[in-house]
Design an enzyme around this catalytic site. Structure first.
Site, short mmCIF file in Angstrom:
data_model
loop_
_atom_site.label_atom_id
_atom_site.label_comp_id
_atom_site.label_asym_id
_atom_site.label_seq_id
_atom_site.Cartn_x
_atom_site.Cartn_y
_atom_site.Cartn_z
N HIS A 1 37.72 -25.37 -4.11
CA HIS A 1 37.10 -24.57 -3.04
C HIS A 1 35.57 -24.55 -3.17
CE1 HIS A 1 41.00 -23.03 -1.69
NE2 HIS A 1 41.30 -22.87 -2.97
N ASN B 1 45.36 -19.20 2.46
CA ASN B 1 45.18 -20.58 2.91
C ASN B 1 45.47 -20.68 4.40
OD1 ASN B 1 44.46 -21.90 0.45
ND2 ASN B 1 46.60 -21.84 -0.20
N TYR C 1 41.62 -16.24 -10.99
CA TYR C 1 40.47 -16.11 -10.10
C TYR C 1 39.34 -15.28 -10.70
CZ TYR C 1 42.85 -18.49 -6.26
OH TYR C 1 43.45 -19.43 -5.48
#
Length: 495
Positions: free
Chosen positions: A61, A134, A345
């Site tokens: 990303h 997503n 994350y």
């Protein structure tokens, strides 16, 4: 920062004024001869900062666009969740959105056939709520141990540093991890290359819990573009990659600048614990959708983007999103991919931005923060809680505690007796994994898109090794025999 009507005085970072930002101090009286002096602080700081102005790029990303906006509640949701930002029709909360491709590096063309990531931070009175979704409703793996391999298989070859057709989707990795077939069907359909960020949907993929004082429900979250879905053909995407590789960033920025603010409507799919226990598919399997015929979409609210970043690096590149960032009323389920992402994350953000990344303005909550047991570390610029105790259960500073989440064994939402004992396992691919992909193939037939799908797959597959081509054809034959044969036929015509 000076206002636009005030002429600023140029200084160095410590605030000391400098007469000329282009000078360099030398020994001697010649502008071209003589040695540079170490005492030239302006020169040294300018060079040193330049070498350090790039922070680590996101492993995935990396390439993205983003903007600010707001989320507004449009329906009563109090029976589903106690989250305050979702309750009270007309309630508004500030939003930061970042939308990215997954595999490519920063600066790569934005019109590649790839999944788009959707990082959304909602600033609420109870803390930040992050949604990391997503633009496709399913994923390629359901076992988190495979997640690094999935992403490496889409990166450059480790020896040649070139894109490798035997590793990239849908080749070697997917041939041997076929649970992702439904995601591949979507990616290689005409939805695989969005025409713009304004024209994509967003899906949680993961299963969440929505909680109230009376219990909980399982939920999947959808954001549907009010602009409609628009996509690019492979030929259009290839042309834009050469003519305007930052097409999606420019499209979003220009739309907001001219006041054409894009909006998305948020919906929920809701499932009771009793339904979960008897449902056909494992509700924690990220490779599966919940058909709308079984669990209809329920409208919740609307998100609008209405302000471009003041500075891309400050607002978007430094933004950090994590599925672990949840307000009361939203809780994790036993979804294994969600559980793993809740660690991965924020850990990536600590590596990339530092341990105090939550203090950056783009990440800082609008609610009050008091975390005296997380202190010090790089870039701690506030009071650092002064002399307040930095250890738990101190007698010297009273602290109020709220909620029921903690070390008392309470798991938010309940139903853990159904989830079962902790065990290590790896799921196996069965015929059930191809049912929804088969339905997707039928949908493509109804919209006369099957030929496009076959063309897209064959175009990407033609440079792969023959063995990999055969494995891929056999995989798609499990979806539909005609589909596999059609791919084989198109490939043969390229030989």
């Amino acid at each position: 920062m000076p206002t636009n009507d005030v002429v600023p005085i140029y200084t160095l970072a410590e605030g000391c004024p400098v007469a000329d930002p282009t000078t360099a101090q030398r020994v001697g009286n010649s502008p071209v001869k003589g040695l540079i002096l170490l005492q030239d602080t302006q020169l040294i700081e300018t060079l040193a900062h330049f070498s350090r102005e790039r922070i680590p790029e996101r492993t995935v990303h990396a390439s993205a666009a983003g903007a600010w906006g707001e989320f507004e509640v449009t329906h009563n949701n109090s029976h589903l969740t106690s989250a305050k930002f979702l309750n009270g029709i007309g309630k508004r909360s500030k939003v930061l959105l970042r939308v990215s491709t997954v595999g490519p590096e920063r600066g790569h063309a934005e019109t590649v056939r790839d999944v788009r990531g959707w990082g959304m931070k909602i600033f609420t009175e109870e803390g930040n709520q992050d949604f990391v979704f997503n633009n496709i409703p399913v994923f390629f793996v359901r076992d988190p141990i495979k997640f690094p391999s999935l992403n490496r298989s889409h990166k450059r070859h480790p020896a040649t540093n070139l894109p490798d057709s035997t590793m990239a989707k849908p080749y070697s990795f997917h041939n041997n991890n076929q649970e992702g077939i439904h995601a591949l069907m979507i990616l290689f359909s005409n939805r695989g290359i969005p025409a713009s960020i304004r024209h994509i949907n967003s899906y949680s993929g993961n299963t969440y819990k929505l909680t109230t004082e009376n219990g909980f429900v399982y939920a999947k979250i959808h954001l549907k573009s009010d602009q409609g879905i628009k996509n690019l053909s492979q030929d259009e995407a290839n042309r834009l990659a050469g003519e305007n590789p930052s097409h999606n960033t420019a499209d979003l920025y220009n739309a907001i600048e001219r006041g054409d603010y894009p909006t998305w409507t948020m919906y929920l799919q809701v499932m009771t614990p009793e339904q979960a226990e008897n449902y056909r598919w494992n509700i924690f399997d990220m490779t599966k959708v919940w058909p709308h015929s079984d669990f209809p979409l329920q409208p919740v609210g609307k998100m609008r983007l209405n302000r471009n970043p003041t500075n891309y690096f400050t607002d978007i590149e430094q933004a950090a999103f994590s599925p672990s960032t949840m307000v009361p009323g939203i809780a994790p389920s036993a979804d294994p991919m969600l559980q793993a992402r809740m660690f991965a994350y924020p850990d990536a953000a600590r590596y990339r931005l530092g341990v105090n990344y939550q203090q950056l303005p783009c990440n800082a909550p609008v609610s009050e923060v008091y975390t005296p047991y997380q202190r010090d570390g790089a870039f701690r610029y506030n009071s650092n809680y002064g002399g307040d105790p930095n250890y738990v259960r101190s007698s010297f500073r009273p602290i109020k505690f709220e909620g029921r989440v903690g070390a008392n064994g309470y798991a938010p939402g309940g139903h853990e007796e159904w989830v079962g004992l902790v065990a290590g396992y790896s799921s196996e691919v069965t015929d059930e994994d191809f049912v929804q992909a088969r339905e997707m193939w039928k949908v493509l037939g109804e919209s006369n898109e099957q030929d496009d799908f076959v063309h897209n797959v064959a175009t990407h597959l033609k440079s792969a090794l023959p063995q990999v081509q055969l494995e891929t054809i056999n995989m798609f034959k499990r979806v539909d025999a005609v589909l596999g044969s059609s791919i084989k036929s198109v490939l043969s015509s390229h030989i």
